[in-house]
Design an enzyme around this catalytic site. Structure first.
Site, PDB file in Angstrom:
ATOM      1  N   HIS A   1       0.828  -1.205   0.000  1.00  0.00           N
ATOM      2  CA  HIS A   1       0.000   0.000   0.000  1.00  0.00           C
ATOM      3  C   HIS A   1       0.864   1.258   0.000  1.00  0.00           C
ATOM      4  O   HIS A   1       2.017   1.246   0.438  1.00  0.00           O
ATOM      5  CB  HIS A   1      -0.927   0.007   1.212  1.00  0.00           C
ATOM      6  CG  HIS A   1      -2.036  -0.991   1.105  1.00  0.00           C
ATOM      7  ND1 HIS A   1      -3.022  -1.104   2.061  1.00  0.00           N
ATOM      8  CD2 HIS A   1      -2.333  -1.912   0.151  1.00  0.00           C
ATOM      9  CE1 HIS A   1      -3.877  -2.054   1.694  1.00  0.00           C
ATOM     10  NE2 HIS A   1      -3.474  -2.559   0.545  1.00  0.00           N
TER      11      HIS A   1
ATOM     12  N   GLU B   1       0.824   3.934   1.810  1.00  0.00           N
ATOM     13  CA  GLU B   1       1.288   4.406   3.111  1.00  0.00           C
ATOM     14  C   GLU B   1       2.544   3.654   3.548  1.00  0.00           C
ATOM     15  O   GLU B   1       3.520   4.275   3.997  1.00  0.00           O
ATOM     16  CB  GLU B   1       0.194   4.223   4.181  1.00  0.00           C
ATOM     17  CG  GLU B   1      -1.105   4.920   3.861  1.00  0.00           C
ATOM     18  CD  GLU B   1      -2.105   4.052   3.099  1.00  0.00           C
ATOM     19  OE1 GLU B   1      -3.311   4.258   3.303  1.00  0.00           O
ATOM     20  OE2 GLU B   1      -1.695   3.174   2.310  1.00  0.00           O
TER      21      GLU B   1
ATOM     22  N   CYS C   1      -5.751   1.427   5.763  1.00  0.00           N
ATOM     23  CA  CYS C   1      -6.277   0.164   6.291  1.00  0.00           C
ATOM     24  C   CYS C   1      -5.623  -0.136   7.647  1.00  0.00           C
ATOM     25  O   CYS C   1      -4.707   0.567   8.079  1.00  0.00           O
ATOM     26  CB  CYS C   1      -6.001  -0.971   5.309  1.00  0.00           C
ATOM     27  SG  CYS C   1      -4.246  -1.467   5.246  1.00  0.00           S
TER      28      CYS C   1
ATOM     29  N   CYS D   1      -1.731  -0.772   7.443  1.00  0.00           N
ATOM     30  CA  CYS D   1      -0.976   0.477   7.293  1.00  0.00           C
ATOM     31  C   CYS D   1      -1.039   1.301   8.580  1.00  0.00           C
ATOM     32  O   CYS D   1      -0.059   1.950   8.948  1.00  0.00           O
ATOM     33  CB  CYS D   1      -1.484   1.275   6.098  1.00  0.00           C
ATOM     34  SG  CYS D   1      -1.029   0.506   4.529  1.00  0.00           S
TER      35      CYS D   1
END
Length: 157
Positions: free
Chosen positions: A75, A77, A101, A104
């Site tokens: 992801h 992040e 999420c 993260c």
């Protein structure tokens, strides 16, 4: 007299995150992120994609079926945190186009990021986002949705 139609810091850094998202090869969801210190200096940027060395031609981009992208994609992040290459992120701000999420959120908390500014929370009712919000609140990480004064930023070459 100085120009008055300049963009805010929030708009600038979210613009950087959105520009980073344009690097994502994901055909469905492109997410970008940007980490900034207390002096408004960019520490890192990133976007969602496969780990370095994992060919985006050999791994699946599918969202459904026997083999999906989900076990493989990093992801935005997490990529942004990893791209900081060990820089001190304590007290920094994370600008991201989609609310993080739960996985993260763990990395965000552990890295010492203290504020998340996001554009979209389209998965707000999912267990992953609910868990994320719970952990972020417990850890004292401030979250806020960006309400920009502008609708778009145009970049021309």
């Amino acid at each position: 007299m100085k120009r008055k139609d300049y963009i805010s810091w929030d708009e600038y850094f979210m613009g950087v995150a959105l520009l980073a998202a344009k690097r994502s090869k994901d055909p469905n969801t492109q997410v970008g992120a940007c980490i900034v210190d207390e002096n408004n200096i960019i520490l890192s940027t990133g976007y969602n994609g496969f780990p370095t060395g994992c060919s985006d031609d050999e791994y699946p981009w599918s969202r459904t079926g026997e083999e999906t992208k989900y076990p493989f994609v990093v992801h935005a992040e997490l990529n942004t945190i990893l791209n900081a290459n060990g820089k001190n992120l304590r007290g920094s701000r994370l600008y991201v186009s989609l609310f993080p999420c739960n996985e993260c959120a763990k990395a965000i908390i552990q890295s010492g990021i203290k504020e998340i500014i996001y554009l979209s929370d389209k998965y707000a009712s999912t267990p992953s986002t609910i868990a994320s919000k719970r952990m972020l609140a417990s850890a004292g990480v401030v979250t806020r949705e960006l309400t920009a004064r502008i609708k778009s930023i145009t970049i021309e070459f």
